[in-house]
Write a protein that holds these residues in place. Structure first.
Motif, short mmCIF file in Angstrom:
data_model
loop_
_atom_site.label_atom_id
_atom_site.label_comp_id
_atom_site.label_asym_id
_atom_site.label_seq_id
_atom_site.Cartn_x
_atom_site.Cartn_y
_atom_site.Cartn_z
N TYR A 11 34.77 -24.38 -16.50
CA TYR A 11 35.10 -23.12 -15.83
C TYR A 11 36.48 -22.62 -16.27
N LEU A 12 37.47 -23.50 -16.29
CA LEU A 12 38.82 -23.10 -16.70
C LEU A 12 38.84 -22.64 -18.15
N ALA A 13 38.11 -23.33 -19.02
CA ALA A 13 38.08 -22.95 -20.44
C ALA A 13 37.47 -21.56 -20.61
N ILE A 14 36.38 -21.30 -19.90
CA ILE A 14 35.75 -19.97 -19.98
C ILE A 14 36.69 -18.91 -19.43
N LEU A 15 37.32 -19.20 -18.30
CA LEU A 15 38.24 -18.25 -17.68
C LEU A 15 39.40 -17.90 -18.61
N VAL A 16 39.95 -18.89 -19.28
CA VAL A 16 41.07 -18.66 -20.20
C VAL A 16 40.61 -17.84 -21.41
N GLU A 17 39.43 -18.11 -21.92
CA GLU A 17 38.93 -17.34 -23.06
C GLU A 17 38.70 -15.87 -22.69
N VAL A 18 38.13 -15.64 -21.52
CA VAL A 18 37.92 -14.27 -21.06
C VAL A 18 39.28 -13.59 -20.87
N ALA A 19 40.22 -14.30 -20.28
CA ALA A 19 41.56 -13.75 -20.06
C ALA A 19 42.22 -13.37 -21.38
N GLU A 20 41.95 -14.14 -22.43
CA GLU A 20 42.56 -13.83 -23.73
C GLU A 20 42.18 -12.42 -24.19
N TYR A 21 40.92 -12.09 -24.09
CA TYR A 21 40.47 -10.78 -24.55
C TYR A 21 40.89 -9.67 -23.60
N VAL A 22 40.84 -9.95 -22.32
CA VAL A 22 41.26 -8.95 -21.34
C VAL A 22 42.74 -8.63 -21.49
N LEU A 23 43.56 -9.66 -21.65
CA LEU A 23 45.01 -9.44 -21.78
C LEU A 23 45.36 -8.75 -23.09
N SER A 24 44.65 -9.06 -24.15
CA SER A 24 44.89 -8.38 -25.42
C SER A 24 44.58 -6.89 -25.28
N PHE A 25 43.45 -6.60 -24.66
CA PHE A 25 43.06 -5.21 -24.42
C PHE A 25 44.12 -4.53 -23.56
N TRP A 26 44.56 -5.20 -22.51
CA TRP A 26 45.57 -4.66 -21.61
C TRP A 26 46.89 -4.41 -22.34
N GLY A 27 47.28 -5.34 -23.23
CA GLY A 27 48.54 -5.19 -23.97
C GLY A 27 48.56 -3.94 -24.83
N VAL A 102 49.05 -15.32 -23.79
CA VAL A 102 47.80 -16.08 -23.69
C VAL A 102 47.99 -17.48 -24.27
N MET A 103 48.71 -17.59 -25.37
CA MET A 103 48.95 -18.92 -25.95
C MET A 103 49.71 -19.81 -24.96
N LEU A 104 50.67 -19.23 -24.27
CA LEU A 104 51.41 -19.98 -23.26
C LEU A 104 50.49 -20.39 -22.11
N MET A 105 49.63 -19.47 -21.70
CA MET A 105 48.68 -19.76 -20.63
C MET A 105 47.72 -20.88 -21.06
N LYS A 106 47.20 -20.82 -22.29
CA LYS A 106 46.30 -21.85 -22.78
C LYS A 106 46.99 -23.21 -22.85
N LEU A 107 48.22 -23.21 -23.31
CA LEU A 107 48.98 -24.46 -23.38
C LEU A 107 49.17 -25.05 -21.99
N THR A 108 49.50 -24.21 -21.04
CA THR A 108 49.72 -24.68 -19.67
C THR A 108 48.43 -25.24 -19.06
N VAL A 109 47.32 -24.53 -19.23
CA VAL A 109 46.04 -25.00 -18.69
C VAL A 109 45.62 -26.29 -19.38
N THR A 110 45.79 -26.37 -20.68
CA THR A 110 45.42 -27.58 -21.41
C THR A 110 46.26 -28.77 -20.98
N MET A 111 47.55 -28.55 -20.81
CA MET A 111 48.41 -29.65 -20.35
C MET A 111 48.01 -30.09 -18.94
N GLY A 112 47.69 -29.15 -18.09
CA GLY A 112 47.24 -29.48 -16.74
C GLY A 112 45.96 -30.30 -16.76
N MET A 113 45.02 -29.92 -17.62
CA MET A 113 43.77 -30.67 -17.72
C MET A 113 44.03 -32.07 -18.27
#
Length: 124
Positions: A11-27, A102-113
């Motif tokens: 679930y977290l992996a899917i959420l982070v991947e979706v966030a990557e595209y949403v945040l890029s679009f938002w940026g 997003v890279m920072l977010m992915k790193l944080t989620v990965t470290m948490g996992m």
């Protein structure tokens, strides 16, 4: 770690991947780019991933290629559509900021996992 942990990680992996595209679009949109420029950012990032991974050391090349591919594609798109250099750079910078966030977010989620798994191993 049981099935609940695995499902949570998926679930977290899917959420982070979706966030990557949403945040890029938002940026792109936040910096004044169009919807098409945001889609160009996605395509440029994918091209950057492929080229960066193929031409350089795969992991490092991909990490560099994704933001630079998006940046270059959006910059070229905006210039093609008669925006000034400054306007084009501002919109393209939105891609870079979003990608690095997003890279920072992915790193944080990965470290948490990883910490969660490590704690599970220690408990057993």
């Amino acid at each position: 770690p049981g099935l609940g942990t695995v499902l949570t990680f998926v679930y977290l992996a899917i959420l982070v991947e979706v966030a990557e595209y949403v945040l890029s679009f938002w940026g792109v949109k936040k910096q004044g780019g169009s919807n098409r420029a945001a889609l160009v950012a996605l395509a440029g990032s994918m091209l950057g991933l492929a080229l960066g991974g193929a031409l350089a050391f795969p992991l490092i090349g991909a990490l560099i290629g994704i933001p630079l591919g998006g940046f270059a594609a959006v910059y070229a798109y905006e210039r093609y559509h008669d925006k000034t250099v400054g306007q084009s750079l501002r919109v393209a910078a939105g891609v870079l900021l979003a990608r690095f966030g997003v890279m920072l977010m992915k790193l944080t989620v990965t470290m948490g996992m990883a910490l969660w798994l490590f704690a599970g191993i220690l408990r057993s």
